[in-house]
Write a protein that holds these residues in place. Structure first.
Motif, PDB file in Angstrom:
ATOM      1  N   THR A  47      27.348  50.794  41.851  1.00 48.97           N
ATOM      2  CA  THR A  47      28.824  51.876  41.257  1.00 48.97           C
ATOM      3  C   THR A  47      30.321  51.151  42.096  1.00 48.97           C
ATOM      4  O   THR A  47      29.878  51.355  44.187  1.00 48.97           O
ATOM      5  CB  THR A  47      28.163  53.171  41.639  1.00 48.97           C
ATOM      6  OG1 THR A  47      26.954  53.528  40.889  1.00 48.97           O
ATOM      7  CG2 THR A  47      29.556  54.449  41.364  1.00 48.97           C
ATOM      8  N   THR A  48      31.163  51.780  41.764  1.00 51.60           N
ATOM      9  CA  THR A  48      33.096  51.950  42.865  1.00 51.60           C
ATOM     10  C   THR A  48      33.009  53.191  42.502  1.00 51.60           C
ATOM     11  O   THR A  48      32.481  54.243  41.499  1.00 51.60           O
ATOM     12  CB  THR A  48      33.025  51.176  42.273  1.00 51.60           C
ATOM     13  OG1 THR A  48      34.069  50.652  43.470  1.00 51.60           O
ATOM     14  CG2 THR A  48      33.701  50.413  41.640  1.00 51.60           C
ATOM     15  N   THR A  49      34.274  53.713  42.515  1.00 49.31           N
ATOM     16  CA  THR A  49      35.439  55.127  42.514  1.00 49.31           C
ATOM     17  C   THR A  49      35.966  53.826  42.440  1.00 49.31           C
ATOM     18  O   THR A  49      37.084  53.141  43.242  1.00 49.31           O
ATOM     19  CB  THR A  49      35.162  55.792  43.699  1.00 49.31           C
ATOM     20  OG1 THR A  49      33.861  56.117  43.924  1.00 49.31           O
ATOM     21  CG2 THR A  49      35.878  56.610  43.271  1.00 49.31           C
ATOM     22  N   GLY A  52      39.171  57.618  41.753  1.00 50.22           N
ATOM     23  CA  GLY A  52      38.537  59.075  42.114  1.00 50.22           C
ATOM     24  C   GLY A  52      37.361  59.712  41.002  1.00 50.22           C
ATOM     25  O   GLY A  52      36.782  60.628  41.458  1.00 50.22           O
ATOM     26  N   THR A  53      37.585  58.011  40.226  1.00 48.33           N
ATOM     27  CA  THR A  53      35.788  58.720  39.388  1.00 48.33           C
ATOM     28  C   THR A  53      35.560  56.850  39.954  1.00 48.33           C
ATOM     29  O   THR A  53      35.422  56.594  39.671  1.00 48.33           O
ATOM     30  CB  THR A  53      36.951  58.157  37.821  1.00 48.33           C
ATOM     31  OG1 THR A  53      37.983  58.951  37.532  1.00 48.33           O
ATOM     32  CG2 THR A  53      35.170  58.691  36.791  1.00 48.33           C
ATOM     33  N   PRO A  54      33.854  57.772  39.756  1.00 46.75           N
ATOM     34  CA  PRO A  54      32.670  56.881  40.009  1.00 46.75           C
ATOM     35  C   PRO A  54      32.309  56.232  38.235  1.00 46.75           C
ATOM     36  O   PRO A  54      32.665  56.416  37.608  1.00 46.75           O
ATOM     37  CB  PRO A  54      31.157  57.947  39.515  1.00 46.75           C
ATOM     38  CG  PRO A  54      31.057  58.797  39.799  1.00 46.75           C
ATOM     39  CD  PRO A  54      32.983  59.454  39.474  1.00 46.75           C
TER      40      PRO A  54
END
Length: 286
Positions: A47-49, A52-54
């Motif tokens: 997972t990354t961002t 501001g959203t995963p």
């Protein structure tokens, strides 16, 4: 009650950030959007961002994502690449697919359109520079390269079975799509050429307000005097044919000709610049 939409995206951070912002504004309350990027060179999901959203990162292989797909009811396919085609074909029939068209994934992939967008000068250019775009190794290929028309025939015969297989696989995915998101004129053309049963919806990546102040009244501005030609270093832009056409325009030597060539085929882009400079000298800007 919120619905959940799954977005399957290619590995292009700039477009992903724009898509997240657009859907955040378009459906703040009625929809929960989840994002997956299909990424080369990774072997496990992580997972990354972004904005501001995963965002989940999955290996670019349909087997890793099949479980997540089967849990979803609405899936946005942003770019219909090979892995995305597999996902669509293997998915349960109750899933609704919305294909956000990128361009290449229709015009360079659909069997009825593929390789039919080239105008006369571009076709001549491809024939003269076949090795540049279709380069194969091997004893037979190396020997035939000195005779261009035999080399083209050899490659056509060599790739024919795989082209047929890929074409059928693409059509299976294309015919499974429920909605196609693009310009209305583009959807009308797709429907005319393919007789698709999909419905058209409008979705645009950006608006002028992202680049210009809202205070600008575009109705008070006339068209510019210069020319932007194409959007990339790709053959489908038919740069050489347009060069030939606009060279006949009155006052063309007083206009700047801007060539966006930031992505595509690097060597082709350089050849476009060279050909443009022969006709228009320093008026070419790339």
């Amino acid at each position: 009650m919120q619905i959940t939409c799954l977005h399957i995206l290619p590995d292009d951070i700039k477009h992903v950030a724009n898509i997240i912002k657009m859907f955040r504004c378009a459906s703040p309350d009625c929809c929960r959007n989840e994002y997956i990027i299909l990424k080369d060179n990774i072997t496990e999901p992580n997972t990354t961002t972004i904005s501001g959203t995963p965002v989940k990162l999955y290996p670019n292989n349909s087997q890793f994502i099949s479980g997540k797909v089967s849990e979803s009811k609405y899936i946005f396919i942003h770019f219909l690449g090979k892995t995305q085609q597999e996902i669509v074909v293997k998915a349960p029939m109750n899933i609704i697919f919305i294909w956000v068209l990128w361009g290449w994934d229709f015009y360079c992939c659909h069997p009825k359109i593929k390789n039919k967008l080239f105008e006369q000068e571009t076709r001549k250019f491809i024939n003269r520079n076949y090795n540049l775009f279709y380069d194969y190794n091997g004893i037979v290929a190396r020997n035939l390269k000195i005779v261009p028309h035999l080399y083209r025939l050899y490659l056509s015969l060599r790739s024919f079975p795989e082209n047929i297989r890929q074409g059928r696989h693409y059509l299976n995915a294309f015919n499974r799509i429920n909605f196609i998101s693009c310009f209305q004129e583009e959807f009308d053309y797709i429907k005319e050429v393919t007789n698709t049963n999909a419905k058209g919806i409008n979705f645009y990546f950006n608006s002028l307000n992202e680049y210009f102040p809202e205070s600008i009244d575009f109705s008070q501005h006339s068209c510019g005097t210069n020319i932007i030609l194409g959007n990339s270093a790709t053959l489908e832009n038919n740069h050489l044919d347009i060069f030939k056409s606009i060279s006949l325009l009155p006052g063309i030597n007083e206009k700047k000709i801007l060539l966006p060539l930031t992505y595509g085929h690097t060597q082709y882009g350089q050849l476009v610049i060279e050909n443009g400079q022969k006709l228009f000298n320093k008026n070419i800007i790339a």
